[in-house]
Design a protein around this motif. Structure first.
Motif, PDB file in Angstrom:
ATOM      1  N   VAL A   9       0.847  -1.200   0.000  1.00 23.24           N
ATOM      2  CA  VAL A   9       0.000   0.000   0.000  1.00 23.24           C
ATOM      3  C   VAL A   9       0.877   1.242   0.000  1.00 23.24           C
ATOM      4  CG1 VAL A   9      -1.731   1.302   1.313  1.00 23.24           C
ATOM      5  CG2 VAL A   9      -1.903  -1.187   1.158  1.00 23.24           C
ATOM      6  N   ASP A  10       1.993   1.206   0.753  1.00 25.46           N
ATOM      7  CA  ASP A  10       2.895   2.361   0.788  1.00 25.46           C
ATOM      8  C   ASP A  10       3.556   2.587  -0.565  1.00 25.46           C
ATOM      9  OD1 ASP A  10       4.238  -0.035   1.034  1.00 25.46           O
ATOM     10  OD2 ASP A  10       5.642   0.663   2.579  1.00 25.46           O
ATOM     11  N   VAL A  11       3.917   1.494  -1.258  1.00 27.93           N
ATOM     12  CA  VAL A  11       4.531   1.623  -2.585  1.00 27.93           C
ATOM     13  C   VAL A  11       3.531   2.192  -3.589  1.00 27.93           C
ATOM     14  CG1 VAL A  11       5.576   0.360  -4.500  1.00 27.93           C
ATOM     15  CG2 VAL A  11       6.161  -0.248  -2.147  1.00 27.93           C
ATOM     16  N   VAL A  12       2.318   1.644  -3.580  1.00 22.95           N
ATOM     17  CA  VAL A  12       1.280   2.147  -4.485  1.00 22.95           C
ATOM     18  C   VAL A  12       0.987   3.617  -4.200  1.00 22.95           C
ATOM     19  CG1 VAL A  12      -1.152   1.926  -5.138  1.00 22.95           C
ATOM     20  CG2 VAL A  12       0.229  -0.124  -4.814  1.00 22.95           C
ATOM     21  N   GLY A  13       0.923   3.971  -2.913  1.00 26.06           N
ATOM     22  CA  GLY A  13       0.693   5.366  -2.535  1.00 26.06           C
ATOM     23  C   GLY A  13       1.810   6.272  -3.032  1.00 26.06           C
ATOM     24  N   PHE A  14       3.074   5.783  -2.879  1.00 22.96           N
ATOM     25  CA  PHE A  14       4.215   6.572  -3.337  1.00 22.96           C
ATOM     26  C   PHE A  14       4.167   6.772  -4.862  1.00 22.96           C
ATOM     27  CE2 PHE A  14       8.509   6.312  -5.197  1.00 22.96           C
ATOM     28  CZ  PHE A  14       9.022   7.520  -4.760  1.00 22.96           C
ATOM     29  N   LEU A  15       3.913   5.684  -5.601  1.00 20.12           N
ATOM     30  CA  LEU A  15       3.858   5.781  -7.062  1.00 20.12           C
ATOM     31  C   LEU A  15       2.714   6.677  -7.523  1.00 20.12           C
ATOM     32  CD1 LEU A  15       4.610   2.066  -8.040  1.00 20.12           C
ATOM     33  CD2 LEU A  15       6.158   4.034  -8.154  1.00 20.12           C
ATOM     34  N   MET A  16       1.597   6.616  -6.820  1.00 12.41           N
ATOM     35  CA  MET A  16       0.486   7.514  -7.168  1.00 12.41           C
ATOM     36  C   MET A  16       0.876   8.969  -6.942  1.00 12.41           C
ATOM     37  SD  MET A  16      -2.893   5.469  -5.788  1.00 12.41           S
ATOM     38  CE  MET A  16      -3.970   6.821  -6.270  1.00 12.41           C
ATOM     39  N   CYS A  17       1.590   9.219  -5.863  1.00  7.30           N
ATOM     40  CA  CYS A  17       2.056  10.581  -5.590  1.00  7.30           C
ATOM     41  C   CYS A  17       3.016  11.062  -6.683  1.00  7.30           C
ATOM     42  CB  CYS A  17       2.732  10.643  -4.221  1.00  7.30           C
ATOM     43  SG  CYS A  17       1.588  10.504  -2.839  1.00  7.30           S
ATOM     44  N   VAL A  18       3.934  10.159  -7.114  1.00  5.49           N
ATOM     45  CA  VAL A  18       4.874  10.510  -8.186  1.00  5.49           C
ATOM     46  C   VAL A  18       4.112  10.841  -9.467  1.00  5.49           C
ATOM     47  CG1 VAL A  18       6.674   9.602  -9.702  1.00  5.49           C
ATOM     48  CG2 VAL A  18       6.793   9.196  -7.235  1.00  5.49           C
ATOM     49  N   VAL A  19       3.119   9.985  -9.799  1.00  4.47           N
ATOM     50  CA  VAL A  19       2.332  10.229 -11.006  1.00  4.47           C
ATOM     51  C   VAL A  19       1.572  11.550 -10.900  1.00  4.47           C
ATOM     52  CG1 VAL A  19       0.370   9.403 -12.357  1.00  4.47           C
ATOM     53  CG2 VAL A  19       2.117   7.792 -11.596  1.00  4.47           C
ATOM     54  N   LEU A  20       0.935  11.767  -9.759  1.00  7.21           N
ATOM     55  CA  LEU A  20       0.163  13.015  -9.579  1.00  7.21           C
ATOM     56  C   LEU A  20       1.075  14.235  -9.615  1.00  7.21           C
ATOM     57  CD1 LEU A  20      -2.315  11.888  -6.759  1.00  7.21           C
ATOM     58  CD2 LEU A  20      -2.853  12.381  -9.156  1.00  7.21           C
ATOM     59  N   LEU A  21       2.272  14.113  -8.995  1.00  4.11           N
ATOM     60  CA  LEU A  21       3.223  15.217  -9.006  1.00  4.11           C
ATOM     61  C   LEU A  21       3.711  15.497 -10.428  1.00  4.11           C
ATOM     62  CD1 LEU A  21       4.878  17.259  -7.378  1.00  4.11           C
ATOM     63  CD2 LEU A  21       6.642  15.488  -7.106  1.00  4.11           C
ATOM     64  N   THR A  22       3.982  14.403 -11.164  1.00  5.56           N
ATOM     65  CA  THR A  22       4.424  14.560 -12.551  1.00  5.56           C
ATOM     66  C   THR A  22       3.348  15.235 -13.394  1.00  5.56           C
ATOM     67  OG1 THR A  22       5.779  12.563 -12.350  1.00  5.56           O
ATOM     68  CG2 THR A  22       5.268  13.332 -14.584  1.00  5.56           C
ATOM     69  N   VAL A  23       2.113  14.764 -13.238  1.00  3.24           N
ATOM     70  CA  VAL A  23       0.999  15.375 -13.969  1.00  3.24           C
ATOM     71  C   VAL A  23       0.843  16.831 -13.587  1.00  3.24           C
ATOM     72  CG1 VAL A  23      -1.520  15.350 -14.249  1.00  3.24           C
ATOM     73  CG2 VAL A  23      -0.239  13.195 -14.281  1.00  3.24           C
ATOM     74  N   PHE A  24       0.985  17.109 -12.271  1.00  2.00           N
ATOM     75  CA  PHE A  24       0.857  18.484 -11.802  1.00  2.00           C
ATOM     76  C   PHE A  24       1.938  19.379 -12.404  1.00  2.00           C
ATOM     77  CE2 PHE A  24       2.016  21.774  -8.675  1.00  2.00           C
ATOM     78  CZ  PHE A  24       0.807  22.440  -8.562  1.00  2.00           C
TER      79      PHE A  24
END
Length: 525
Positions: free
Chosen positions: A489-504
């Motif tokens: 869950v922590d890895v998925v959360g981290f990757l989602m944050c990276v994706v959202l940050l990249t999109v942002f």
């Protein structure tokens, strides 16, 4: 030449090192002891020295034995034949009220207090060993045991093994948190049915939903029942924040008392050794009186009935219905029963207080086994290829028989509502339909067709742990991970944050570029 060969073998026998180890055993009472005692006898035959810890009021574990030395502790755990007779009667009274969710809840609650009391007394036993008798704990520490062998249906042996820093071998199907696989192996609830749910590995959406909810509720109950006792015990001797179940998960070898003839296919781990049916063996000659009775059955054969180690009698009205159904059969019946003799009992039924169950099931004239559904009896029936009519009473028996029913080798009857007609119909169905025996004999072939006999496998891996001071290379350390790391869950959360940050970032870059283009165009205009 033969003489020289004999001398060479003799010399090699004397010179090759033989490791006779010291084994400390913390057993569990009742039918669990039957399994443990089989291992103890075989380990003793291999030359190992075995010490068994037992309570003062132990009613199955003998104080004197040629196979082990016992240490009797002046602590009372409670429980005897009368206790279990009363307990079973209460369970049947509740079950007669129906099969509603409320009935299931009342059954669970009736078990909850008894189990909590049992685990509390086990913890008191461990406290006595460690604190109340300095000479005893000093003796245990100085003896130099090679391994602790215990049944994790109670946690006493697990805690004591860690206190004494001993490698740990579990003779297991159940732990204090329920079925053992769910405590240490991946168990996807989409196709692994939680024991006691009576589901198979082929579930509909509704059944998968039920499986998930059932697992969640049962695990919560298990933790509520045993958690306070073992948390306090571990805080007393180890670390106040230690998760007590990690001590179970840190065991070196799990000798699992099932196999995949009985169990549904599921993920497993390298330190789980499947030894289902290790207590089974070829049938020996029956005592003369039993053999004479069996031989009078002619071509009709014999029905064998036992309700297990803990139950020797039933409420009289139920016993009368069972006896009346047997009286209408052409088969001879051998019934292990210690209660009042039913008036409906006919001449074709022999009532005995004990019989050699394995030998009777292996007799060529045995046609059917009427069983409560304990795993010991089920595996003996599988080993000898005898179909089953099940009368489940408590604990895991409903689920065990449900597995056998799904394989087409058993017919299950509700003992709480049994009458002579329904019982007789079940007996006739299994006796007259050859598919039950044919399927059971196929299971017997599968169960026996292994490179190493289950008992030999159990002994090998116990001695393996003794030789190598553990088996850490087979044990996963995943149990030390928090749940959010285990399920990533922590890895998925981290990757989602990276994706959202990249999109942002990309969105803002594009936005800035667009804004600049618009400003330039305005200036040019």
């Amino acid at each position: 030449m033969d003489f020289l060969f004999f001398v060479l073998n003799f010399v090699l026998t004397l010179t090759l090192p033989v490791h006779c180890g010291k084994i400390l055993v913390f057993p569990h009472e009742g039918s669990h002891w039957i399994n443990m005692n089989v291992l103890i006898e075989e380990l003793h035959a291999r030359g190992h020295h075995i010490t068994v810890l037992r309570a003062l009021d132990s009613w199955y574990i003998a104080e004197e034995s040629p196979h082990y030395v016992s240490i009797t502790l002046p602590v009372l755990l409670g429980g005897d034949d009368e206790f279990y007779h009363t307990f079973i009667s209460k369970q049947l009274q509740i079950r007669r009220q129906g099969h509603s969710a409320w009935t299931r809840f009342k059954l669970d609650m009736s078990l909850k207090d008894k189990f909590s009391e049992m685990h509390q007394k086990i913890c008191e036993l461990v406290i006595y060993i460690i604190e109340k008798d300095p000479a005893l704990i000093d003796r245990l520490e100085k003896t130099g045991y090679d391994v602790m062998l215990t049944d994790p249906a109670n946690g006493g042996g697990v805690v004591l093994a860690h206190y004494l820093h001993l490698p740990l071998v579990l003779n297991v199907r159940w732990t204090v948190h329920g079925e053992a696989h769910f405590g240490m192996a991946p168990s996807p609830l989409s196709y692994v049915p939680f024991p006691l749910s009576q589901l198979t590995d082929r579930m509909t959406f509704i059944q998968r939903t039920y499986n998930l909810l059932f697992y969640t509720v049962r695990l919560y109950l298990y933790k509520r029942i045993v958690g306070p006792h073992y948390r306090a015990l571990c805080a007393r001797y180890f670390h106040p924040h230690l998760d007590y179940f990690e001590l179970f998960q840190a065991a070196d070898i799990w000798l699992m008392r099932v196999d995949f003839v009985f169990e549904f296919p599921r993920p497993t781990m390298p330190n789980i050794i499947y030894v289902g049916g290790f207590q089974c063996k070829p049938a020996k000659r029956l005592p003369a009186d039993l053999e004479d009775f069996v031989q009078t059955s002619g071509d009709h054969g014999v029905i064998v009935m036992s309700l297990g180690t803990l139950v020797g009698q039933l409420p009289l009205d139920i016993a009368e219905e069972i006896a009346a159904a047997f009286a209408e059969l052409p088969q001879k019946v051998i019934l292990r029963y210690t209660g009042e003799r039913p008036s409906a009992l006919a001449n074709n039924t022999l009532l005995v207080k004990w019989f050699p169950q394995n030998d009777l099931l292996g007799h060529p004239k045995t046609r059917l086994f009427v069983s409560h559904g304990g795993t010991n009896g089920i595996f003996e029936a599988i080993y000898h290829g005898v179909p089953i009519v099940g009368l489940p009473l408590v604990f895991d028996q409903d689920d065990n028989l449900s597995k056998m029913r799904s394989r087409g080798v058993a017919k299950v009857v509700d003992i709480a509502t049994i009458d002579r007609r329904s019982f007789k119909e079940a007996l006739h169905e299994v006796l007259r339909d050859p598919s039950y025996r044919r399927r059971m004999q196929k299971l017997s072939q599968l169960h026996r067709d292994t490179p190493l006999k289950p008992l030999e496998s159990a002994i090998f891996w116990t001695e393996f742990v003794m030789r190598h001071k553990g088996a850490a290379h087979l044990r996963t350390e995943a149990y030390k991970m928090p749940w959010y790391s285990y399920y990533s869950v922590d890895v998925v959360g981290f990757l989602m944050c990276v994706v959202l940050l990249t999109v942002f970032v990309v969105f803002n870059i594009i936005r800035c570029l667009c804004c600049r283009c618009v400003k330039r165009k305005k200036k040019q205009d």
